[in-house]
Design a protein around this motif. Structure first.
Motif, short mmCIF file in Angstrom:
data_model
loop_
_atom_site.label_atom_id
_atom_site.label_comp_id
_atom_site.label_asym_id
_atom_site.label_seq_id
_atom_site.Cartn_x
_atom_site.Cartn_y
_atom_site.Cartn_z
N GLY A 129 1.46 8.65 2.08
CA GLY A 129 1.40 10.06 2.43
C GLY A 129 0.05 10.61 2.79
N PHE A 130 -0.91 9.75 3.19
CA PHE A 130 -2.23 10.24 3.56
C PHE A 130 -2.50 10.10 5.05
CE2 PHE A 130 -2.62 9.25 -0.96
CZ PHE A 130 -3.15 10.45 -1.43
N GLY A 131 -1.46 9.83 5.82
CA GLY A 131 -1.57 9.77 7.27
C GLY A 131 -0.71 10.86 7.87
N PRO A 132 -0.20 10.62 9.08
CA PRO A 132 0.64 11.63 9.74
C PRO A 132 2.03 11.78 9.12
CG PRO A 132 0.51 9.63 11.06
CD PRO A 132 -0.47 9.47 9.95
N ARG A 135 4.39 13.18 2.74
CA ARG A 135 4.21 12.53 1.44
C ARG A 135 5.56 12.07 0.89
NH1 ARG A 135 -0.27 16.49 -1.55
NH2 ARG A 135 -2.05 15.78 -0.29
N PRO A 136 5.60 10.92 0.25
CA PRO A 136 6.87 10.45 -0.31
C PRO A 136 7.33 11.34 -1.45
CG PRO A 136 5.05 9.07 -1.06
CD PRO A 136 4.48 9.99 -0.02
N THR A 137 8.62 11.40 -1.67
CA THR A 137 9.16 12.19 -2.78
C THR A 137 9.24 11.37 -4.06
OG1 THR A 137 11.40 11.61 -2.06
CG2 THR A 137 10.47 13.69 -1.25
N ASN A 256 -9.22 14.13 -2.60
CA ASN A 256 -8.04 13.82 -1.78
C ASN A 256 -7.03 13.01 -2.60
OD1 ASN A 256 -6.31 13.60 0.35
ND2 ASN A 256 -7.67 12.37 1.64
N TYR A 257 -6.17 13.72 -3.32
CA TYR A 257 -5.15 13.06 -4.13
C TYR A 257 -4.01 14.05 -4.37
CZ TYR A 257 -6.78 15.76 -8.15
OH TYR A 257 -7.10 16.78 -9.00
N TYR A 258 -2.91 13.55 -4.91
CA TYR A 258 -1.81 14.42 -5.32
C TYR A 258 -1.10 13.78 -6.50
CZ TYR A 258 1.19 11.18 -2.62
OH TYR A 258 1.83 10.07 -2.14
N GLU A 259 -0.22 14.52 -7.13
CA GLU A 259 0.54 14.03 -8.27
C GLU A 259 1.97 13.69 -7.83
OE1 GLU A 259 -0.76 13.69 -11.32
OE2 GLU A 259 -2.71 14.61 -10.89
N LEU A 260 2.48 12.56 -8.28
CA LEU A 260 3.85 12.14 -7.94
C LEU A 260 4.43 11.34 -9.10
CD1 LEU A 260 6.09 11.97 -5.76
CD2 LEU A 260 5.02 9.86 -4.97
N GLY A 262 4.53 11.97 -12.09
CA GLY A 262 3.64 11.96 -13.24
C GLY A 262 2.40 11.11 -13.08
N LYS A 263 2.15 10.61 -11.86
CA LYS A 263 0.97 9.76 -11.64
C LYS A 263 0.05 10.40 -10.60
CE LYS A 263 3.29 5.38 -12.72
NZ LYS A 263 3.60 4.01 -12.24
N ARG A 264 -1.24 10.12 -10.77
CA ARG A 264 -2.25 10.59 -9.81
C ARG A 264 -2.30 9.60 -8.66
NH1 ARG A 264 -7.69 10.11 -8.51
NH2 ARG A 264 -8.87 12.06 -8.29
N ILE A 265 -2.08 10.09 -7.44
CA ILE A 265 -2.05 9.22 -6.27
C ILE A 265 -3.32 9.46 -5.45
CG2 ILE A 265 -0.75 8.51 -4.24
CD1 ILE A 265 0.75 8.08 -6.89
N SER A 266 -4.22 8.47 -5.44
CA SER A 266 -5.48 8.58 -4.72
C SER A 266 -5.28 8.17 -3.26
CB SER A 266 -6.52 7.67 -5.36
OG SER A 266 -7.65 7.50 -4.51
N HIS A 267 -6.11 8.72 -2.37
CA HIS A 267 -6.04 8.35 -0.96
C HIS A 267 -6.67 6.99 -0.68
CE1 HIS A 267 -10.27 9.51 -0.83
NE2 HIS A 267 -10.35 9.01 0.38
N THR A 268 -7.44 6.47 -1.65
CA THR A 268 -8.08 5.16 -1.47
C THR A 268 -7.11 4.06 -1.87
OG1 THR A 268 -10.25 6.12 -1.95
CG2 THR A 268 -10.04 3.72 -2.08
N ILE A 269 -6.77 3.21 -0.90
CA ILE A 269 -5.79 2.15 -1.12
C ILE A 269 -6.49 0.83 -1.42
CG2 ILE A 269 -3.84 0.88 -0.13
CD1 ILE A 269 -3.31 3.87 -0.59
N ASN A 270 -6.03 0.15 -2.45
CA ASN A 270 -6.53 -1.20 -2.75
C ASN A 270 -5.76 -2.18 -1.87
OD1 ASN A 270 -7.12 -3.74 -3.78
ND2 ASN A 270 -7.08 -3.07 -5.91
N PRO A 271 -6.42 -2.83 -0.91
CA PRO A 271 -5.70 -3.74 -0.01
C PRO A 271 -5.00 -4.89 -0.73
CG PRO A 271 -7.87 -3.22 0.87
CD PRO A 271 -7.84 -2.71 -0.54
N ALA A 272 -5.53 -5.30 -1.87
CA ALA A 272 -4.94 -6.43 -2.59
C ALA A 272 -3.57 -6.10 -3.15
CB ALA A 272 -5.88 -6.87 -3.71
N THR A 273 -3.39 -4.86 -3.60
CA THR A 273 -2.12 -4.47 -4.21
C THR A 273 -1.25 -3.63 -3.28
OG1 THR A 273 -3.05 -2.42 -5.12
CG2 THR A 273 -3.23 -4.42 -6.48
N GLY A 274 -1.90 -3.02 -2.28
CA GLY A 274 -1.18 -2.10 -1.41
C GLY A 274 -0.95 -0.74 -2.04
N LYS A 275 -1.54 -0.52 -3.22
CA LYS A 275 -1.34 0.71 -3.97
C LYS A 275 -2.65 1.50 -4.08
CE LYS A 275 2.19 -1.47 -6.92
NZ LYS A 275 2.55 -1.80 -8.31
N PRO A 276 -2.56 2.81 -4.35
CA PRO A 276 -3.78 3.59 -4.58
C PRO A 276 -4.55 3.07 -5.78
CG PRO A 276 -1.91 5.03 -4.14
CD PRO A 276 -1.35 3.65 -4.32
#
Length: 344
Positions: A129-132, A135-137, A256-260, A262-276
């Protein structure tokens, strides 16, 4: 963006007081040019230049920055990079030497940092959800993540140099390259090098918080740059550094983050995990001769987290300043190479 240039008359305590001791007649003429580029602003201060040079200098700065956008912007449908991203073939795709240079630097740092910097993770950024895309629900499922992650990876991107020019090549048809973590710094370098070619060797160039300095400021001193303290309110100075003939860039995830779910979702993605990222490293400031490399390194070190980033900086002799969130504020860590730049 957490870098701020300390202007003359800015009430920033000791750094201002020390500069204010210089006689007024020691202040050299300075031209200040501003404009917009790459979705942000630019600010250029040129010592020893007058208003009569402003129009020519600004026109050439704008032209060169427009060229970088036409080469590397993912927001321009017909830029070189956008056309490469839309291309589905595996044959080499011809690009400018500038685009090839930036991608080569990104690939090299990606390899050196164990893929902490990966300019192909754009689809994952969009997924979270940090591109065009909206954001996911809900948190993306493992299946969704695996499907998108399979379309990324530096191993699927290469730069080829032939007698007739430079080419990019992809081994995955849907591979998408985003140079936003490095192109802004490259743009700063382009402008700084142009000014030096004109004999204007005392200057400062900033694009959206990425800064390169050359020579001395209008007071005949090193340029003073403020690293801001992370926070949501009014900006505050965390640390002042004095720079000459080098660059500084900062990356952070505290804004640059949001809550989803109950978790904090950062805009910085770890390429190894594919997750924030989930660690508590809030801000990374890097000083490097190349603004392009300072920009890219700041992103890579943010992905790594505090301990790994500090170890990497020491191993590679990098000047790095880290702010890590604690329960009662921020902890400061810095590499030994950073200490010589401290002021106040």
């Amino acid at each position: 963006m957490m870098i701020r240039v300390i202007n003359w008359l800015a009430p920033l305590g000791l750094a201002f007081l020390l500069a204010a001791c210089r006689p007024a007649d020691d202040i050299a003429a300075q031209l200040h040019l501003t404009g917009n580029t790459m979705g942000t602003y630019y600010s250029v201060k040129v010592v020893g230049a007058g208003d009569s040079q402003a129009e020519v200098l600004q026109a050439e700065i704008d032209r060169r920055l427009e060229l970088v956008n036409d080469q590397m912007s993912t927001y321009r449908e017909h830029s070189e990079l956008s056309r490469f991203n839309q291309y589905r073939g595996e044959a080499p795709f011809k690009v400018s030497s500038d685009t090839a240079k930036v991608v080569t630097a990104a690939l090299q740092l990606g390899r050196d940092s164990n893929d902490a910097l990966d300019v192909t993770v754009g689809p994952l950024v969009n997924l979270w959800g940090f591109g065009p895309d909206a954001r996911p629900t809900h948190i993306p499922s493992a299946e969704q993540l695996a499907e998108i992650k399979a379309e990324t990876g530096l191993a699927h991107l290469s730069v080829i140099t032939k007698a007739d020019g430079d080419y990019l090549q992809k081994s995955l048809p849907g591979l998408y390259v985003d140079l936003s973590s490095i192109a802004k710094g490259f743009g700063v370098d382009v402008v700084s090098e142009y000014l030096s070619e004109q004999g204007l060797t005392n200057h400062l160039v900033e694009i959206g918080g990425e800064v390169r300095t050359s020579g001395l400021n209008a007071h005949g001193q090193d340029w003073r740059i403020a690293v801001e303290k992370p926070g949501q309110g009014e900006s505050m100075v965390q640390q002042v550094v004095a720079l000459a003939n080098t660059s500084v860039a900062t990356s952070g995830d505290y804004r640059n983050y949001y809550e989803l779910d109950g978790k904090r979702i950062s805009h910085t993605i770890n390429p190894a995990t594919g997750k924030p990222i989930t660690h508590r490293l809030a801000s990374v400031t890097v000083i490097h001769p190349s603004c392009m490399m300072a920009d890219a390194l700041a992103t890579a070190l943010t992905v790594m987290g505090t301990d790994e980033a500090l170890a990497y900086a020491e191993q590679n002799g990098l000047a790095v300043y880290l702010l890590t969130k604690t329960d009662d504020g921020f902890r400061v860590d810095m590499s030994s190479a950073f200490e010589k730049y401290l002021r106040g």
